[in-house]
Design a protein around this motif. Sequence first.
Motif, mmCIF file in Angstrom:
data_model
loop_
_atom_site.group_PDB
_atom_site.id
_atom_site.type_symbol
_atom_site.label_atom_id
_atom_site.label_comp_id
_atom_site.label_asym_id
_atom_site.label_seq_id
_atom_site.Cartn_x
_atom_site.Cartn_y
_atom_site.Cartn_z
ATOM 1 N N THR A 246 -15.831 0.785 -4.716
ATOM 2 C CA THR A 246 -14.754 1.768 -4.827
ATOM 3 C C THR A 246 -13.390 1.185 -4.516
ATOM 4 O OG1 THR A 246 -15.121 2.462 -2.528
ATOM 5 C CG2 THR A 246 -16.272 3.691 -4.256
ATOM 6 N N PRO A 248 -9.963 -0.133 -2.515
ATOM 7 C CA PRO A 248 -9.153 0.463 -1.444
ATOM 8 C C PRO A 248 -8.898 1.956 -1.605
ATOM 9 C CG PRO A 248 -7.746 -0.744 -2.968
ATOM 10 C CD PRO A 248 -9.163 -0.985 -3.409
ATOM 11 N N ASP A 249 -9.248 2.521 -2.781
ATOM 12 C CA ASP A 249 -8.965 3.935 -3.051
ATOM 13 C C ASP A 249 -10.254 4.640 -3.470
ATOM 14 O OD1 ASP A 249 -7.928 6.375 -3.642
ATOM 15 O OD2 ASP A 249 -6.512 5.696 -5.169
ATOM 16 N N PRO A 250 -11.141 4.957 -2.496
ATOM 17 C CA PRO A 250 -12.420 5.577 -2.868
ATOM 18 C C PRO A 250 -12.258 6.938 -3.523
ATOM 19 C CG PRO A 250 -12.114 5.565 -0.473
ATOM 20 C CD PRO A 250 -11.040 4.701 -1.053
ATOM 21 N N ASP A 251 -11.225 7.694 -3.156
ATOM 22 C CA ASP A 251 -11.038 9.017 -3.764
ATOM 23 C C ASP A 251 -10.818 8.893 -5.274
ATOM 24 O OD1 ASP A 251 -11.348 10.270 -1.347
ATOM 25 O OD2 ASP A 251 -9.203 10.374 -0.916
ATOM 26 N N ARG A 252 -10.046 7.874 -5.673
ATOM 27 C CA ARG A 252 -9.814 7.655 -7.104
ATOM 28 C C ARG A 252 -11.116 7.283 -7.805
ATOM 29 N NH1 ARG A 252 -8.579 3.195 -10.353
ATOM 30 N NH2 ARG A 252 -7.309 3.664 -12.184
ATOM 31 N N SER A 274 -20.892 0.734 -1.942
ATOM 32 C CA SER A 274 -19.828 1.698 -1.669
ATOM 33 C C SER A 274 -20.323 2.856 -0.813
ATOM 34 C CB SER A 274 -19.259 2.227 -2.986
ATOM 35 O OG SER A 274 -20.283 2.805 -3.775
ATOM 36 N N ASP A 280 -14.869 3.759 6.150
ATOM 37 C CA ASP A 280 -14.779 4.486 7.417
ATOM 38 C C ASP A 280 -16.069 4.425 8.220
ATOM 39 O OD1 ASP A 280 -16.440 6.130 5.976
ATOM 40 O OD2 ASP A 280 -15.137 7.894 6.052
#
Length: 294
Positions: A246, A248-252, A274, A280
């Motif tokens: 994922t 540095p931007d897992p939300d994306r 991932s 975290d």
Amino acid sequence: MSRVDAGELAGIRARHPEAVAEAAARRPRRTGLLGDHGRLMIVAADHPARGAFAAGGRPLAMANRPDLLERLCLALSRPGVDGVLATADILDDLLLLGALDGKVVMGSMNRGGLAGAAFELDDRFTGHRARDLARLGFDAGKLLLRIDYGDPASLDTLAAAARAVDEMAEHRLPVFVEPFICHRRGGVLRHDLGAEAVSRSLAVASGLGGTSAYTWLKVPVTEDPGEMRAVLETSTLPAVLLGGDTGPDPDRAFGQWRDALRLPTVQGLVAGRSLLYPADGDVAGAVDTAVGLL
């Protein structure tokens, strides 16, 4: 996460190696691959057999086997997780730990193309054979098909992959083919995630063997996620999404997975590092987020 005692596992293996087959024989199996939600959620952990240990910014994260097993057991315990993809050594440990009851068990078949090796594209089938998967009562197999038009070794891998598809079909076992068009850049093998390259790889993978009746595709998200619909129209075979790193931007990344999971031939998601090594440290949270995408 519950603790895994490496010494206890080693002791069982040393004194009673038949315990693995016995655990496989008594493992409760479920009918069909797809879960109650009609989708498939698989956690992948077949990376170490290629000498690939890096995860979550740690170069040797997956080299710690008890820690990896603890993370896998936690992931498999979460609601909505259907099963695991791994090599024989890891699946044998999970059998002994009782973590595979009622789960989809997918064996990783070709692991000979070691990461960074000069022979990486001559990807020999050094893992599970079709008859091993059938003997152990496992549910599916997976093979990696990397094709470099400039490397003759790719032809050997292509031929071996076709025979593996045939053998899996003879045992009526699903086989998940993960194809890539790739090339070397600065001596490092790179996957081409452009739409044209991914479409070409899916077409080649779909045509392997004497029947495609038991073949599934394991498909990466393209560089331009908006092109995924056209890419997946290359084949009518059922597909699962490859949930890669994922970054540095897992939300994306999760958003891209969510969009791709809505496409008609996509039946589920296979994700590994991932989810097992999120930035975290919250394995359960990462797994639950991925399940929620389905």
